[in-house]
Scaffold this motif. Structure first.
Motif, PDB file in Angstrom:
ATOM      1  N   LEU A  61       0.843  -1.193   0.000  1.00 42.68           N
ATOM      2  CA  LEU A  61       0.000   0.000   0.000  1.00 42.68           C
ATOM      3  C   LEU A  61       0.877   1.240   0.000  1.00 42.68           C
ATOM      4  O   LEU A  61       1.871   1.295   0.720  1.00 42.68           O
ATOM      5  CB  LEU A  61      -0.897   0.026   1.239  1.00 42.68           C
ATOM      6  CG  LEU A  61      -1.832  -1.160   1.447  1.00 42.68           C
ATOM      7  CD1 LEU A  61      -2.527  -1.043   2.799  1.00 42.68           C
ATOM      8  CD2 LEU A  61      -2.849  -1.227   0.333  1.00 42.68           C
ATOM      9  N   PHE A  62       0.500   2.243  -0.806  1.00 40.11           N
ATOM     10  CA  PHE A  62       1.205   3.527  -0.856  1.00 40.11           C
ATOM     11  C   PHE A  62       0.227   4.643  -0.540  1.00 40.11           C
ATOM     12  O   PHE A  62      -0.951   4.573  -0.898  1.00 40.11           O
ATOM     13  CB  PHE A  62       1.762   3.796  -2.258  1.00 40.11           C
ATOM     14  CG  PHE A  62       2.958   2.984  -2.608  1.00 40.11           C
ATOM     15  CD1 PHE A  62       4.225   3.391  -2.235  1.00 40.11           C
ATOM     16  CD2 PHE A  62       2.819   1.822  -3.345  1.00 40.11           C
ATOM     17  CE1 PHE A  62       5.336   2.640  -2.572  1.00 40.11           C
ATOM     18  CE2 PHE A  62       3.923   1.079  -3.695  1.00 40.11           C
ATOM     19  CZ  PHE A  62       5.187   1.488  -3.304  1.00 40.11           C
ATOM     20  N   SER A  63       0.722   5.705   0.085  1.00 40.87           N
ATOM     21  CA  SER A  63      -0.088   6.889   0.331  1.00 40.87           C
ATOM     22  C   SER A  63       0.843   8.055   0.656  1.00 40.87           C
ATOM     23  O   SER A  63       1.942   7.852   1.158  1.00 40.87           O
ATOM     24  CB  SER A  63      -1.049   6.662   1.500  1.00 40.87           C
ATOM     25  OG  SER A  63      -1.798   7.832   1.748  1.00 40.87           O
ATOM     26  N   TRP A  66       0.164   9.129   6.066  1.00 43.36           N
ATOM     27  CA  TRP A  66       0.310   7.904   6.854  1.00 43.36           C
ATOM     28  C   TRP A  66      -1.005   7.464   7.471  1.00 43.36           C
ATOM     29  O   TRP A  66      -1.246   6.278   7.654  1.00 43.36           O
ATOM     30  CB  TRP A  66       1.379   8.076   7.934  1.00 43.36           C
ATOM     31  CG  TRP A  66       1.057   9.133   8.942  1.00 43.36           C
ATOM     32  CD1 TRP A  66       1.406  10.448   8.880  1.00 43.36           C
ATOM     33  CD2 TRP A  66       0.286   8.986  10.135  1.00 43.36           C
ATOM     34  NE1 TRP A  66       0.911  11.128   9.965  1.00 43.36           N
ATOM     35  CE2 TRP A  66       0.205  10.242  10.757  1.00 43.36           C
ATOM     36  CE3 TRP A  66      -0.354   7.910  10.744  1.00 43.36           C
ATOM     37  CZ2 TRP A  66      -0.471  10.455  11.938  1.00 43.36           C
ATOM     38  CZ3 TRP A  66      -1.023   8.121  11.925  1.00 43.36           C
ATOM     39  CH2 TRP A  66      -1.078   9.379  12.513  1.00 43.36           C
ATOM     40  N   ASP A  67      -1.909   8.417   7.780  1.00 49.77           N
ATOM     41  CA  ASP A  67      -3.160   8.035   8.440  1.00 49.77           C
ATOM     42  C   ASP A  67      -4.058   7.201   7.533  1.00 49.77           C
ATOM     43  O   ASP A  67      -4.865   6.415   8.021  1.00 49.77           O
ATOM     44  CB  ASP A  67      -3.895   9.252   8.994  1.00 49.77           C
ATOM     45  CG  ASP A  67      -4.146  10.334   7.967  1.00 49.77           C
ATOM     46  OD1 ASP A  67      -3.462  10.359   6.927  1.00 49.77           O
ATOM     47  OD2 ASP A  67      -5.031  11.167   8.217  1.00 49.77           O
ATOM     48  N   CYS A  68      -3.915   7.328   6.217  1.00 45.61           N
ATOM     49  CA  CYS A  68      -4.678   6.471   5.299  1.00 45.61           C
ATOM     50  C   CYS A  68      -4.239   5.015   5.430  1.00 45.61           C
ATOM     51  O   CYS A  68      -5.063   4.099   5.380  1.00 45.61           O
ATOM     52  CB  CYS A  68      -4.496   6.924   3.856  1.00 45.61           C
ATOM     53  SG  CYS A  68      -5.184   8.542   3.516  1.00 45.61           S
ATOM     54  N   LEU A  69      -2.949   4.797   5.625  1.00 42.06           N
ATOM     55  CA  LEU A  69      -2.450   3.437   5.798  1.00 42.06           C
ATOM     56  C   LEU A  69      -2.871   2.864   7.140  1.00 42.06           C
ATOM     57  O   LEU A  69      -3.152   1.674   7.252  1.00 42.06           O
ATOM     58  CB  LEU A  69      -0.924   3.409   5.652  1.00 42.06           C
ATOM     59  CG  LEU A  69      -0.398   3.827   4.283  1.00 42.06           C
ATOM     60  CD1 LEU A  69       1.121   3.777   4.271  1.00 42.06           C
ATOM     61  CD2 LEU A  69      -0.981   2.978   3.185  1.00 42.06           C
ATOM     62  N   VAL A  70      -2.923   3.715   8.156  1.00 41.42           N
ATOM     63  CA  VAL A  70      -3.407   3.266   9.467  1.00 41.42           C
ATOM     64  C   VAL A  70      -4.855   2.815   9.345  1.00 41.42           C
ATOM     65  O   VAL A  70      -5.240   1.766   9.867  1.00 41.42           O
ATOM     66  CB  VAL A  70      -3.264   4.391  10.519  1.00 41.42           C
ATOM     67  CG1 VAL A  70      -3.983   4.016  11.814  1.00 41.42           C
ATOM     68  CG2 VAL A  70      -1.796   4.674  10.794  1.00 41.42           C
ATOM     69  N   SER A  74      -5.503  -3.416   9.976  1.00 41.23           N
ATOM     70  CA  SER A  74      -6.254  -3.865  11.153  1.00 41.23           C
ATOM     71  C   SER A  74      -5.344  -4.068  12.363  1.00 41.23           C
ATOM     72  O   SER A  74      -5.824  -4.253  13.474  1.00 41.23           O
ATOM     73  CB  SER A  74      -6.991  -5.164  10.835  1.00 41.23           C
ATOM     74  OG  SER A  74      -6.058  -6.155  10.457  1.00 41.23           O
ATOM     75  N   THR A  75      -4.020  -4.036  12.159  1.00 43.81           N
ATOM     76  CA  THR A  75      -3.113  -4.344  13.269  1.00 43.81           C
ATOM     77  C   THR A  75      -1.981  -3.324  13.386  1.00 43.81           C
ATOM     78  O   THR A  75      -0.816  -3.683  13.437  1.00 43.81           O
ATOM     79  CB  THR A  75      -2.492  -5.736  13.081  1.00 43.81           C
ATOM     80  OG1 THR A  75      -1.782  -5.738  11.832  1.00 43.81           O
ATOM     81  CG2 THR A  75      -3.531  -6.819  13.089  1.00 43.81           C
ATOM     82  N   PHE A  98       6.108   6.407  13.346  1.00 45.94           N
ATOM     83  CA  PHE A  98       5.630   6.037  14.681  1.00 45.94           C
ATOM     84  C   PHE A  98       4.785   4.764  14.665  1.00 45.94           C
ATOM     85  O   PHE A  98       4.550   4.165  15.700  1.00 45.94           O
ATOM     86  CB  PHE A  98       4.826   7.177  15.297  1.00 45.94           C
ATOM     87  CG  PHE A  98       5.669   8.353  15.682  1.00 45.94           C
ATOM     88  CD1 PHE A  98       6.505   8.295  16.784  1.00 45.94           C
ATOM     89  CD2 PHE A  98       5.632   9.523  14.947  1.00 45.94           C
ATOM     90  CE1 PHE A  98       7.296   9.375  17.152  1.00 45.94           C
ATOM     91  CE2 PHE A  98       6.411  10.606  15.307  1.00 45.94           C
ATOM     92  CZ  PHE A  98       7.245  10.533  16.402  1.00 45.94           C
ATOM     93  N   CYS A  99       4.302   4.374  13.505  1.00 45.13           N
ATOM     94  CA  CYS A  99       3.458   3.177  13.386  1.00 45.13           C
ATOM     95  C   CYS A  99       4.291   2.006  12.883  1.00 45.13           C
ATOM     96  O   CYS A  99       4.877   2.080  11.797  1.00 45.13           O
ATOM     97  CB  CYS A  99       2.300   3.432  12.423  1.00 45.13           C
ATOM     98  SG  CYS A  99       1.251   4.784  12.930  1.00 45.13           S
TER      99      CYS A  99
END
Length: 141
Positions: A61-63, A66-70, A74-75, A98-99
Motif C-alpha cells: 500500500l502507498f499513500s 500515513w493516516d490512510c495506511l493506518v 487492522s493491526t 511512529f506506526c
C-alpha cells in the motif's frame, strides 16, 4: 527473460532520473509497467511530498498520508523504538514512522517492486529501494 526485464527497468530508471534531477518542488511519481509487473516510485529531493508504504507478504500500500495506511490496516501498533528516537534526536531515523509496519520512502529516493505470481499460487513481493539522489546526481552542487 529476466535479464532483458532488468535491463528495461534500468533504462526507465535512468530516463526518469535524468528528468527528475532537473525538477524542483513537491512531487511523487508512480509508474506501473504492466508487462514486467514492475512498479517504480520516486519522490522529491527533500521529501516535501512524502511516500508512505506498508508491505506485507501479499499487499503493498502507498499513500502520501500515513493516516490512510493506518485506516487500511487492522493491526497497527505504536513503535516505541521510534518514539524513543524522536525523544532523543527530535526526529525519526531512517525510513521509520511512529506506526510499526508503516515506512516512509526517504527523500530523493526511488523504489521498485516486482510482483512475481507463480502459476496456480499466491503472489510474492520483491521490494527494493535506492536513493536516486546519489544515483542520478539530483543534488549536485
Amino acid at each position: 527473460d529476466d535479464g532483458e526485464v532488468e535491463e528495461f527497468i534500468d533504462k526507465i530508471q535512468n530516463q526518469v532520473g535524468a528528468m527528475i534531477k532537473q525538477w524542483s518542488g513537491y512531487f511523487s511519481i508512480y509508474l506501473l509497467h504492466k508487462a514486467t509487473h514492475a512498479l517504480l516510485v520516486w519522490n522529491d529531493t527533500f521529501g516535501f511530498m512524502p511516500v508512505f508504504y506498508q508491505a506485507t507478504a501479499t499487499t503493498l500500500l502507498f499513500s502520501s498520508c500515513w493516516d490512510c495506511l493506518v485506516a487500511a490496516s487492522s493491526t497497527v501498533q505504536l513503535d516505541w523504538h521510534v518514539v524513543a528516537q524522536y525523544m532523543i534526536f527530535g526526529t525519526t531515523l531512517e525510513n521509520r514512522t511512529f506506526c510499526r509496519g508503516i515506512q516512509n520512502l526517504e527523500p530523493g529516493s526511488m523504489s521498485m517492486t516486482r510482483i512475481k505470481i507463480p502459476s496456480g499460487r499466491g503472489g510474492n513481493l520483491d521490494f527494493r529501494t535506492c536513493r536516486y539522489v546519489s544515483s542520478y546526481g539530483a543534488c549536485e552542487l
